[in-house]
Enzyme design. Structure first.
Site, PDB file in Angstrom:
ATOM      1  N   CYS A 129     -28.120   0.516  -1.805  1.00 31.98           N
ATOM      2  CA  CYS A 129     -29.101  -0.537  -2.107  1.00 31.98           C
ATOM      3  C   CYS A 129     -29.283  -1.448  -0.891  1.00 31.98           C
ATOM      4  O   CYS A 129     -29.257  -0.978   0.266  1.00 31.98           O
ATOM      5  CB  CYS A 129     -28.662  -1.313  -3.346  1.00 31.98           C
ATOM      6  SG  CYS A 129     -29.956  -2.416  -3.996  1.00 31.98           S
ATOM      7  N   ASP A 198     -23.107  -7.736  -7.532  1.00 32.25           N
ATOM      8  CA  ASP A 198     -23.879  -8.750  -8.276  1.00 32.25           C
ATOM      9  C   ASP A 198     -22.960  -9.611  -9.117  1.00 32.25           C
ATOM     10  O   ASP A 198     -23.266 -10.759  -9.409  1.00 32.25           O
ATOM     11  CB  ASP A 198     -24.930  -8.069  -9.160  1.00 32.25           C
ATOM     12  CG  ASP A 198     -25.999  -7.417  -8.301  1.00 32.25           C
ATOM     13  OD1 ASP A 198     -25.770  -6.296  -7.821  1.00 32.25           O
ATOM     14  OD2 ASP A 198     -27.042  -8.068  -8.079  1.00 32.25           O
TER      15      ASP A 198
HETATM   16  P1  RI2 Z   1     -26.259  -9.428  -1.674  1.00 29.08           P
HETATM   17  C1  RI2 Z   1     -28.585  -6.461  -5.402  1.00 29.08           C
HETATM   18  O1  RI2 Z   1     -29.185  -6.512  -6.664  1.00 29.08           O
HETATM   19  C2  RI2 Z   1     -27.834  -5.167  -5.150  1.00 29.08           C
HETATM   20  O2  RI2 Z   1     -27.186  -4.672  -6.299  1.00 29.08           O
HETATM   21  C3  RI2 Z   1     -26.855  -5.635  -4.095  1.00 29.08           C
HETATM   22  O3  RI2 Z   1     -25.778  -4.745  -3.901  1.00 29.08           O
HETATM   23  C4  RI2 Z   1     -26.419  -6.959  -4.700  1.00 29.08           C
HETATM   24  O4  RI2 Z   1     -27.624  -7.531  -5.233  1.00 29.08           O
HETATM   25  C5  RI2 Z   1     -25.754  -7.922  -3.757  1.00 29.08           C
HETATM   26  O5  RI2 Z   1     -26.656  -8.316  -2.746  1.00 29.08           O
HETATM   27  P2  RI2 Z   1     -30.815  -6.540  -6.863  1.00 29.08           P
HETATM   28  O6  RI2 Z   1     -31.239  -7.990  -6.796  1.00 29.08           O
HETATM   29  O7  RI2 Z   1     -26.000 -10.713  -2.399  1.00 29.08           O
HETATM   30  O8  RI2 Z   1     -31.426  -5.691  -5.756  1.00 29.08           O
HETATM   31  O9  RI2 Z   1     -25.036  -8.947  -0.938  1.00 29.08           O
HETATM   32  O10 RI2 Z   1     -31.036  -5.955  -8.228  1.00 29.08           O
HETATM   33  O11 RI2 Z   1     -27.478  -9.511  -0.789  1.00 29.08           O
END
Ligand code: RI2
Length: 323
Positions: A129, A198
């Protein structure tokens, strides 16, 4: 009345135009700051009520990333039991917003520094991701010692892997994009996995983008270390009191385009956005306070609460106040 701009931020979070757990938290706190600045009344009680309403709107946008309630509670808890004029209360909110935002930056910088030490020169790293925390670790390690390359999953169905590619390429890292389903196929070439989170539960279980737990299984099969990069405000205080982390399920149209869905009215689709990786698959959680085994999650949470027993706001409450 909640300002239009604040409602727009809430919509951007809900629709994932703003995404990534820390970027969501930052956007929410910036919206709280804006809301506080825009308030025009002169009744302190009404101001407190208004800020709570804004907080509720922001927290209701996405259910899984605990950064959202943690950040919002940290800000609005400044008003708990506070007395004074609207100007004084506004000052408390603004100060908390600013300290949270600067905490995000310093936490990410420390995670990059600490996390870069778990990677070695020439490592092939796999990430999933688009996690700012994981990207900071990888970019810092590359800057310090040089990595071979990074496998980035495209991340079905919203292609966040492309954002990861852009960010890591800017840092000079060679990136190879793969379909999510190719993770086990390439794992034989991978030295370490670094993903974000998350939410982290009190038992050390990691909630992250759907597919993370399969990556952890594939890593375990090959004996590859599996690291999670996460600021302490991703630890969920609610799990300490027995709550489960809610897994967001998003619309079917993110998986099958709406026109195709219309052609198959009997087709049923599920689109869970996150999954849970059990603590026994996690080598270490890289936080701004150090690298912890997942079993230490409850201790991290206790540390976060120590200065404010019974408080709703977590970790950085103390960290920020000490900065
Ligand atoms: P940072 C994201 O969720 C992904 O799951 C990613 O690994 C997590 O947040 C942490 O992201 P989404 O908002 O805080 O894309 O490290 O559903 O940037």
């Amino acid at each position: 009345m909640i300002p239009e701009e604040v409602l727009r931020v809430a919509e951007d979070i809900r629709e994932m135009r703003v995404r990534g757990a820390s970027r969501i938290a930052r956007a929410a706190v910036e919206a709280l700051l804006l809301a506080a600045e825009k308030y025009q009344g002169s009744d302190p009680g009404d101001f407190a009520l208004y800020m709570r309403r804004v907080a509720e709107v922001l927290v209701s946008t996405r259910p899984t990333a605990v950064t959202l309630p943690n950040a919002v509670n940290y800000v609005v808890s400044a008003l708990r039991g506070a007395r004074g004029s609207v100007e004084e209360l506004r000052g408390l909110v603004v100060e908390r917003c600013r300290s949270f935002i600067s905490y995000i930056d310093s936490a990410l910088d420390r995670i990059a520094e600490i996390g870069s030490r778990v990677l070695s020169s020439g490592d092939v790293v796999l990430t999933h991701c688009n996690s700012l925390a994981a990207i900071k670790v990888i970019a810092r390690a590359h800057e310090r010692k040089g990595l071979s390359r990074v496998y980035a999953t495209e991340t079905r169905p919203r292609f966040q892997g492309l954002t990861t590619y852009r960010m890591l390429s800017q840092a000079g890292v060679e990136v190879v994009l793969i379909p999510d389903s190719a993770v086990r196929y390439v794992m034989r070439e991978v030295d370490k996995v670094v993903v974000g989170a998350d939410a982290i539960a009190a038992n050390g279980a990691v909630v992250n983008k759907i597919g993370t737990s399969l990556i952890a299984l594939a890593a375990r099969e090959r004996g590859v270390d599996f690291y999670v990069a996460a600021e302490t405000y991703k630890f969920s205080p609610y799990t300490l009191i027995g709550e489960l982390v809610e897994i967001e399920e998003r619309e079917a149209s993110e998986v099958v385009p709406a026109d195709l869905l219309a052609k198959h009215p009997l087709l049923s689709v599920r689109n869970p956005a996150f999954d849970v990786t059990a603590p026994e698959y996690v080598t270490g959680i890289i936080t701004e306070l150090g690298v912890f085994p997942p079993a230490a999650a409850a201790l991290v949470l206790r540390e976060m609460y120590r200065s404010e027993p019974g408080a709703e706001a977590p970790a950085l409450v103390r960290g920020v106040e000490e900065e």
